[in-house]
Each structure stands twice: as C-alpha cells, then as structure tokens.
Design an enzyme around this catalytic site. Structure first.
Site, PDB file in Angstrom:
ATOM      1  CE  LYS A  22     -32.721 -12.817  -7.435  1.00 29.23           C
ATOM      2  NZ  LYS A  22     -31.833 -13.985  -7.308  1.00 29.23           N
ATOM      3  CG  ASN A  23     -28.682 -12.061  -7.955  1.00 30.40           C
ATOM      4  OD1 ASN A  23     -29.524 -12.613  -7.235  1.00 30.40           O
ATOM      5  ND2 ASN A  23     -28.690 -12.196  -9.260  1.00 30.40           N
ATOM      6  CB  CYS A 116     -34.782 -20.622 -10.597  1.00 32.54           C
ATOM      7  SG  CYS A 116     -35.806 -19.291  -9.954  1.00 32.54           S
ATOM      8  NE  ARG A 121     -29.080 -22.295  -9.831  1.00 29.11           N
ATOM      9  CZ  ARG A 121     -29.714 -21.166  -9.490  1.00 29.11           C
ATOM     10  NH1 ARG A 121     -30.991 -21.168  -9.251  1.00 29.11           N
ATOM     11  NH2 ARG A 121     -29.042 -20.035  -9.349  1.00 29.11           N
ATOM     12  CG  ASP A 304     -29.692 -13.365 -13.776  1.00 35.91           C
ATOM     13  OD1 ASP A 304     -29.138 -12.908 -12.760  1.00 35.91           O
ATOM     14  OD2 ASP A 304     -29.627 -14.560 -14.108  1.00 35.91           O
ATOM     15  NE  ARG A 396     -36.517 -17.482  -5.199  1.00 45.48           N
ATOM     16  CZ  ARG A 396     -35.587 -18.238  -5.775  1.00 45.48           C
ATOM     17  NH1 ARG A 396     -35.939 -19.255  -6.514  1.00 45.48           N
ATOM     18  NH2 ARG A 396     -34.313 -17.974  -5.611  1.00 45.48           N
TER      19      ARG A 396
HETATM   20  C1  EPZ Z   1     -25.667 -16.022  -9.513  1.00 45.46           C
HETATM   21  O1  EPZ Z   1     -25.934 -17.414  -9.426  1.00 45.46           O
HETATM   22  C2  EPZ Z   1     -27.035 -15.375  -9.535  1.00 45.46           C
HETATM   23  N1  EPZ Z   1     -27.765 -15.727  -8.329  1.00 45.46           N
HETATM   24  C3  EPZ Z   1     -27.811 -15.859 -10.755  1.00 45.46           C
HETATM   25  O2  EPZ Z   1     -29.023 -15.122 -10.784  1.00 45.46           O
HETATM   26  C4  EPZ Z   1     -27.025 -15.547 -12.025  1.00 45.46           C
HETATM   27  O3  EPZ Z   1     -27.702 -16.093 -13.125  1.00 45.46           O
HETATM   28  C5  EPZ Z   1     -25.632 -16.146 -11.922  1.00 45.46           C
HETATM   29  O4  EPZ Z   1     -24.970 -15.699 -10.720  1.00 45.46           O
HETATM   30  C6  EPZ Z   1     -24.771 -15.769 -13.123  1.00 45.46           C
HETATM   31  O5  EPZ Z   1     -24.676 -14.381 -13.218  1.00 45.46           O
HETATM   32  C7  EPZ Z   1     -27.409 -15.146  -7.169  1.00 45.46           C
HETATM   33  O6  EPZ Z   1     -26.516 -14.312  -7.120  1.00 45.46           O
HETATM   34  C8  EPZ Z   1     -28.185 -15.556  -5.948  1.00 45.46           C
HETATM   35  P1  EPZ Z   1     -22.717 -19.065 -10.995  1.00 45.46           P
HETATM   36  P2  EPZ Z   1     -24.735 -18.444  -9.109  1.00 45.46           P
HETATM   37  O7  EPZ Z   1     -22.069 -19.749  -9.862  1.00 45.46           O
HETATM   38  O8  EPZ Z   1     -23.724 -17.779  -8.280  1.00 45.46           O
HETATM   39  C9  EPZ Z   1     -21.935 -23.315 -12.939  1.00 45.46           C
HETATM   40  C10 EPZ Z   1     -31.313 -14.773 -10.859  1.00 45.46           C
HETATM   41  O9  EPZ Z   1     -32.131 -14.932 -11.772  1.00 45.46           O
HETATM   42  N2  EPZ Z   1     -21.352 -23.638 -11.632  1.00 45.46           N
HETATM   43  O10 EPZ Z   1     -22.056 -17.872 -11.610  1.00 45.46           O
HETATM   44  O11 EPZ Z   1     -25.361 -19.696  -8.638  1.00 45.46           O
HETATM   45  C11 EPZ Z   1     -23.444 -23.194 -12.839  1.00 45.46           C
HETATM   46  O12 EPZ Z   1     -24.053 -24.469 -12.950  1.00 45.46           O
HETATM   47  C12 EPZ Z   1     -30.265 -15.819 -10.598  1.00 45.46           C
HETATM   48  O13 EPZ Z   1     -31.257 -13.755 -10.106  1.00 45.46           O
HETATM   49  C13 EPZ Z   1     -20.715 -24.853 -11.480  1.00 45.46           C
HETATM   50  O14 EPZ Z   1     -20.639 -25.659 -12.410  1.00 45.46           O
HETATM   51  O15 EPZ Z   1     -24.171 -18.625 -10.591  1.00 45.46           O
HETATM   52  C14 EPZ Z   1     -23.768 -22.299 -13.998  1.00 45.46           C
HETATM   53  O16 EPZ Z   1     -23.807 -23.070 -15.190  1.00 45.46           O
HETATM   54  C15 EPZ Z   1     -30.405 -17.036 -11.493  1.00 45.46           C
HETATM   55  N3  EPZ Z   1     -20.178 -25.170 -10.274  1.00 45.46           N
HETATM   56  C16 EPZ Z   1     -22.575 -21.352 -14.056  1.00 45.46           C
HETATM   57  O17 EPZ Z   1     -21.514 -22.016 -13.352  1.00 45.46           O
HETATM   58  C17 EPZ Z   1     -20.246 -24.294  -9.205  1.00 45.46           C
HETATM   59  O18 EPZ Z   1     -19.713 -24.627  -8.117  1.00 45.46           O
HETATM   60  C18 EPZ Z   1     -22.840 -19.986 -13.424  1.00 45.46           C
HETATM   61  O19 EPZ Z   1     -23.060 -20.181 -12.086  1.00 45.46           O
HETATM   62  C19 EPZ Z   1     -20.901 -23.073  -9.378  1.00 45.46           C
HETATM   63  C20 EPZ Z   1     -21.447 -22.756 -10.604  1.00 45.46           C
END
Ligand code: EPZ
Length: 417
Positions: A22-23, A116, A121, A304, A396
């Site tokens: 998915k990701n 979610c 986020r 995840d 999803r």
């Molecule tokens: C991706 O989300 C995945 N989703 C998430 O999977 C996964 O948990 C995550 O990466 C971490 O591996 C998709 O790929 C669609 P991040 P993403 O940016 O890219 C903070 C699932 O269950 N952050 O690595 O949104 C954020 O708040 C989903 O499949 C900022 O602060 O994750 C979080 O605490 C859930 N500012 C951390 O970083 C930003 O601009 C990780 O976020 C971006 C992120």
C-alpha cells in the site's frame, strides 16, 4: 452497516498470497503523473486507498485503465486543477500530489491530507523541503497554494527521517535545475521502489534506501513500467496470525529481508518458522516468551506492526513492553483488548502487557487501519464471536482480507448488521 464477524479459535492452514505494498502504491500512482507519457504499474493492491487516488488522477484529467492489479495511467492530457477537500481528506497520501504537481507545473493547490487518527500528522517537513527548492507556500484554512518561479537543487536535511517528506521532496526535486541532496532521508524499502520508477522514467536519483539521496534534475520524464514491491506490513500481519493460530500456514510472495525486525522478535519469543526465498511457513507457538518491542524507523521494528504485535504479546507467558516512538497515538485499540480480557497498563506511549490471558469475543470498533487489523487478530484467537464495526479503516489497507483468511480456515465474514 457492514461489520466483520469472526468465530475465534480455528487454526489457519494453507497459503496466503501477499499483495503489492500500500505504502508504495499510494506514491507510485501520483508519481506516474510526473511523466508526459503512459505509465504501467503492476501488482497494485485492491484497496480503497487506491480508488481514492484514482479519483484524484481523473480529476486532473489523467486517463486510467485497469486490468486487475495492472494499472495504466496516461498523463498526456493532464490538467493542473485544485484538488478538492472532499478528495484530499480521503487519505494521507494525497499529499504526494503536492510534490508531483509542483515539480511538473511549479504550481499546486490542494487541501490538507487525511489519514488515520494516529497523531496530528503535520506536513511541515514536506513544506520546508519545497521552500528550500524555491517554492512559496501559502495556506488559508486547510488549503495550500504552493508556487515556484523556478525550482533549484538544494541541500536539504530533514529534522526527522519522514517517509512521506523524503518521497515528496524527491518528487519536487526530480525536475529541479541542478542537484538536490536529501539528508537524514527515510530508508524504508518503499522509497527504493519509487526511486526505481522515477529512474526508469529518466530521472537521475542515487542513494534511495540510504540516509542521503542525491537527485540530479532532468528536463523530461518519459512513461515507464514498475512492479509494486510486496506489502511487508500486510505480510507481517499474517505472519503474526500464523504465530497465534498457524497449522503449517504459508505466507507467500514476500521478501523475507523486509520483515527481519519482526522475525528477530518472533525468534526471541520462541516462534518456529521456515523461511524460503519468497515465503515463510509458520506454526502456532504454544508457549510464547515475553519480549520488549520499540517501534523505530526502518530497518527497526515497524510502527505499522506495533498494534498487531501487541495482540501476540497478550498471549506471551510473562510481562512484555510495547513502546511506540513514531506516532503519538497508536493506542486506540488497547481499551478493546482490555475489554476482551487482556491485562494491559497504558503509560503514555509505553504499554505494559501481562500475558497469557484468554480473550473473549464481543462487539468492538476499529479505531484506525492497523488498530483494526489488531482487533481482527484478537477476534481470531478469542473464544466466542467478535463483531468489528468501522471496518472501512481496515479495508483501506488490507486487500481481500476476508477471503484471504476464510481460504485458510478462519471463520470470518462481512455481514450487513
Ligand atoms: C508513512 O506515513 C506511512 N504511510 C505510515 O503508514 C507509516 O506509519 C509511516 O510512514 C512511518 O513508517 C504511507 O506511506 C501512506 P512519516 P508518513 O512522515 O509518511 C512526523 C499505515 O498504517 N512528521 O514518516 O505520513 C509524523 O507526525 C500508515 O500504513 C512531522 O512531524 O509518516 C510522525 O510522528 C500509518 N512532520 C513521524 O514524523 C512532517 O512533515 C513519521 O511520519 C512529516 C512527518
């Protein structure tokens, strides 16, 4: 309303085939719009996040043809229009259209993404990267307008190894003038899949999968073809079911290396499994040993899988700890596990799980995608019947999960209740 109904306690025997990640898919679909031609993406999972992205591509006048898991996207008549709030809130990954449309048109207008409820986020790291490349970001209420006279390569250090920001900045830098470095880049394997796709289009990207990615801007990107890599989180979810109920359960179509952190923990718990090149055969472990888990960025234990893993820990004979370090709220499922009979103490993001406790079936609600998957695991081992509401969260990200589980002996169905 559709609900998932499970009769617990049945062994899982036979084969489950894993779909595309998915990701990866949710980034590859927007990425195809960077080209001026026709792209083919194979092994796209049949999940509702995919359909939400198709609606955005169609809004932009992209032409989509689908043949099962093979998707053909023609961007030759693309039109850059506002991505409405109704469309952008349907999933987190709608934010990838920011980097893509900024790269292609130097102008994008889109509403804040959905996703979610596992934390606030924010997307500040994405926006900071766009600004470093020369873009101006204005925001009114929930709508972003991002514009650039020109995009110039820059040396960008992320203050957190964000998966989404790494990918989005890679998109925005692909056609920028000059060379961009993304430092402290996320190393998740999906990023390699996306960089491979862009390079097949004619991009010049090196270092994907490491913490420094170098992108040399190019003028033009052609159509290309890519296979979505296997979904390591879907695989891990079924592997955990095998550790609980497996009777020679084989999960095939995986890349074992992508689940190393999970296999290491399962070995510590006494779970026996046999690895093959692209599959694993696993049996239920009668006496699970307790273990401590801390979720980390790749290659650490994936956030995840933290929620599904917590269900296995309720069956370990002793005290385990689960610490979530990536998101601020992946605890929504715990109250339901406690109601079912688990012995769990929440202390912020460190959760103490005292096993082994029998779980009892009852009516519960999915709180998010992976929390919902955890509740399916709980229902599969609980005595009696479990009824799960709010299952759209689950659909999803897990393709055909009812069929995949029914085909290996689970008593699980989708009911209109
Ligand atoms: C991706 O989300 C995945 N989703 C998430 O999977 C996964 O948990 C995550 O990466 C971490 O591996 C998709 O790929 C669609 P991040 P993403 O940016 O890219 C903070 C699932 O269950 N952050 O690595 O949104 C954020 O708040 C989903 O499949 C900022 O602060 O994750 C979080 O605490 C859930 N500012 C951390 O970083 C930003 O601009 C990780 O976020 C971006 C992120």
């Amino acid at each position: 309303m559709k609900k998932i109904v499970i009769k617990g306690g049945f062994p899982l025997h036979g084969k489950i085939t894993i779909g595309g990640a998915k990701n990866s898919a949710v980034a590859l679909i927007p990425a195809s719009l960077l080209s001026d031609g026709v792209c083919t993406i194979k092994n796209v999972p049949n999940i509702t996040d995919r359909d939400a992205l198709f609606d955005i591509v169609k809004l932009l006048n992209g032409d989509i043809k689908q043949d099962g898991s093979v998707i053909r996207i023609d961007s030759s008549n693309l039109q850059n229009t506002l991505i409405t709030q109704e469309l952008s809130v349907r999933l987190r990954a709608s934010y990838y259209f920011m980097g893509v449309l900024l790269s292609k048109y130097k102008h994008v207008e889109i509403y804040f993404p959905g996703g979610c409820n596992i934390g606030s986020r924010p997307i500040d790291i994405h926006l900071k990267g766009f600004k470093k490349l020369g873009a101006k970001v204005t925001k009114n209420k929930h709508k972003y307008i991002i514009k650039a006279d020109e995009l110039k390569g820059a040396d960008i250090t992320l203050n957190f190894a964000s998966v989404g920001a790494t990918i989005n900045i890679m998109f925005a830098a692909t056609k920028a003038e000059g060379t961009t470095y993304i430092r402290n880049a996320a190393k998740e394997v999906e990023i390699i899949n996306i960089a491979d796709f862009l390079n097949k289009m004619g991009a010049k990207i090196k270092g994907a999968g490491t913490d420094v990615i170098e992108i040399e801007g190019v003028k033009h990107l052609d159509g290309a073809e890519i296979d979505v890599i296997p979904d390591r989180i879907e695989a891990g979810t079924y592997i955990l079911m095998g550790a609980l109920l497996g009777d020679n359960l084989t999960i095939e179509g995986i890349i074992p290396e992508h689940n190393k952190a999970l296999f290491d923990k399962l070995s510590l718990m006494g779970v026996k499994y046999e690895l093959d090149k692209n599959s694993v055969t696993i049996n239920a472990c009668k006496h699970l040993l307790p273990v401590d888990v801390t979720t980390l960025v790749y290659p650490g234990f994936p956030t995840d899988l933290g929620q599904p893993m917590s269900v296995l820990l309720t069956q370990a004979e002793g005290t385990s700890k689960m610490e979530e370090t990536i998101w601020e709220n992946r605890v929504g499922h715990y109250p339901y596990l406690v109601k079912m009979g688990a012995n769990i103490e929440l202390n912020g993001l460190v959760v103490t799980i005292n096993g082994k406790t029998p779980l009892h079936g009852m009516e519960i609600n999915a709180t998010d995608l992976r929390g919902g998957a955890a509740l399916i695991l709980a229902g599969l081992i609980a005595d009696g019947t479990t009824i799960i509401s709010d299952i759209d969260y689950i659909l999803r990200g897990y393709e055909n999960i009812i069929n995949k589980l029914s085909n290996v002996g689970a008593i699980i169905s989708l009911e209109e209740i």
